[in-house]
Enzyme design. Sequence first.
Site, PDB file in Angstrom:
ATOM      1  N   THR A 404      25.200  62.082  14.832  1.00  0.00           N
ATOM      2  CA  THR A 404      26.244  61.087  15.016  1.00  0.00           C
ATOM      3  C   THR A 404      25.975  60.135  13.873  1.00  0.00           C
ATOM      4  O   THR A 404      24.950  60.260  13.213  1.00  0.00           O
ATOM      5  CB  THR A 404      26.029  60.434  16.403  1.00  0.00           C
ATOM      6  OG1 THR A 404      26.339  61.387  17.405  1.00  0.00           O
ATOM      7  CG2 THR A 404      26.811  59.178  16.618  1.00  0.00           C
ATOM      8  N   ASN A 424      29.813  65.051  17.632  1.00  0.00           N
ATOM      9  CA  ASN A 424      28.816  65.520  18.576  1.00  0.00           C
ATOM     10  C   ASN A 424      27.693  66.213  17.814  1.00  0.00           C
ATOM     11  O   ASN A 424      26.833  65.538  17.284  1.00  0.00           O
ATOM     12  CB  ASN A 424      29.408  66.418  19.661  1.00  0.00           C
ATOM     13  CG  ASN A 424      28.425  66.615  20.809  1.00  0.00           C
ATOM     14  OD1 ASN A 424      27.495  65.827  20.951  1.00  0.00           O
ATOM     15  ND2 ASN A 424      28.595  67.638  21.604  1.00  0.00           N
ATOM     16  N   ASP A 446      29.944  67.252  26.034  1.00  0.00           N
ATOM     17  CA  ASP A 446      29.344  66.037  26.608  1.00  0.00           C
ATOM     18  C   ASP A 446      29.770  65.826  28.066  1.00  0.00           C
ATOM     19  O   ASP A 446      29.258  64.935  28.752  1.00  0.00           O
ATOM     20  CB  ASP A 446      29.708  64.801  25.779  1.00  0.00           C
ATOM     21  CG  ASP A 446      28.696  64.543  24.668  1.00  0.00           C
ATOM     22  OD1 ASP A 446      27.684  65.257  24.606  1.00  0.00           O
ATOM     23  OD2 ASP A 446      28.922  63.622  23.861  1.00  0.00           O
ATOM     24  N   GLY A 497      22.191  61.077  19.946  1.00  0.00           N
ATOM     25  CA  GLY A 497      22.495  61.605  21.275  1.00  0.00           C
ATOM     26  C   GLY A 497      21.890  60.718  22.354  1.00  0.00           C
ATOM     27  O   GLY A 497      22.032  59.492  22.313  1.00  0.00           O
TER      28      GLY A 497
END
Length: 594
Positions: A404, A424, A446, A497
């Site tokens: 990210t 992602n 997710d 994440g």
Amino acid sequence: MILKHTVSMKNCQVIFVKQHLAVFRVIVTWVMLMLSYGADASDAPIIDYRDRFHPVTSATGMVVSQERLASQVGADILALGGNAVDAAVATGFALAVTLPQAGNLGGGGFMMIYLAEQDKTIALDYREMAPARATRNLFLDDEGEVDQNIARFSHLSAGVPGTVAGLIHAQQKYGNLALSQILAPAITLADQGIKVSNSLAFSLKRAEQRLAKWRSSKKYFFRADGSGLQNGDLWQQPDLANTLKAIAQRGAKGFYEGGVAALIVAEMENNNGLISKADLANYRVVERLPVTGSYRGYDISAMSPPSSGGVHLIQLLNILEGWALSDLGHNSAGYIHRLVESMRRAYADRSKHLGDPDFHPVPVKQLMDKNYAQRLRESIDLVKASSSSDISPGLELPYESPQTTHFSVWDNDGNVVSNTYTLNFSYGSGIAVAGAGFLLNNEMDDFSAKPGTPNAYGLTGGEANAIEPAKRPLSSMTPVIVFKDGKPVFTTGSPGGSTIITTVLQTLLNIIDFDMNIAEAAAAPRIHHQWLPDKIFMEKGISLDTQQLLEQKGHVLLTSPRVIGRTQTIASDGQNTYGANDFRWPGGAAIAQP
Ligand code: GLY
């Protein structure tokens, strides 16, 4: 008389001394309290050239991103008279060209905006949405098990992209410059090409197999002869340039309608994907109220759900506020134990309660309540590690990729932008939209693909984050702005994440409790615990005897196979801005406005 006078003088003196002693005692107690709870941490200089690491200093604004060219684009926009929002949006579009692993048009994210003149903070949600045809069991195979390949690396893994809508919304509503000025640098970078850096070549090599599977990605991310791009190659992206030109001309409609939208829909129809013309036309940016909290005299303003980041950052700070962390010593066993036990409890709550608030009531107030934090703190044994299986029911958190990217901008008028956006995984699903030149996210992964099913412990959870049409998947992205006495004093954020929340937390603690400047705060080794798996992930740099003390308490430790987070932080003393890009990835930069 004289005696009486003497006595009364004596009495007066005694009373006077007693009064002074009382005042003195109050002062001593107050100073002790302040010291023990670290409330005077703000006295630390924002820059001290005796430190080991130093932020970049500017008197005229700052842009910090994970890629140098993109930071420069933002700084140039500031120099043109753009405000922090203009510069942030230009940086966001530039990263879509120069940092293809995470910068994006085909993903989504969150932007925190502080507008100095209005003294107002906005939490912009441009997270991807599930397509209208998405179903709860989208990723379950015939045996009812999650097919991870489909969930992560197929056209079904893509949510309806939010990035273009989010960036355009921010710029049109809060920026100063013309959209064409904002897009121009990204178009030039895509048209004329950039020199491939060693870190980009390395990152492309790691994703080679995934990208090579798709003809479009093979065309965009490899040399013409099919071999991998190398350090120093000139890399041009004409299809991406055309997509950016359509956005420059028509705003968000240049992406969600017309030619680009047609290319996205064709990509879906040719590959059993779900995103339709109507899904694109129906995509909506949401302006949400930020979640707010306080910590040792600082005020925290962070991203609200569907990110779990802000809620759990504040929950963790609330728990930790009850201990004099600075007395324990940075990264000591006692400190890490308190951090880990707090993280274990917050992440257990995350698995159960967090999801898209437009679909599932999220108990935000309760989770961020200081009394609740006190109860959690009191449940922590300071001698012994607790076991995650004893904490709360829920599902093991899915693996979340560290890819990210975050960027921070601060302009001369005191406006601040803190933005985290993502595909992602690194390069998302690996699937580029043929003809449009950009990658699709795999954000559908997710969601909880299989909520309500007992895990190995016979425990259940994840309902709040089940797949539903038009719902936004739960995120950990944590852009945050920190205030003191009503003024913003620093902003930060990170990729990583599920480690984003703990990375941002430790950055705040390093600055507030341990008086580190923002560059030192970034460089310090980090740890991470997320309830399940029940392990402390550590970066290199936690001493062996500290590790042994933690093991004696019953913790299981694991040296993390990768770094934990990569922050982009800016601080301000009201006069100068100070920028620090994390050292954990080369090529990023804090660039001062020229
Ligand atoms: N995809 C990672 C996150 O949103 O947290």
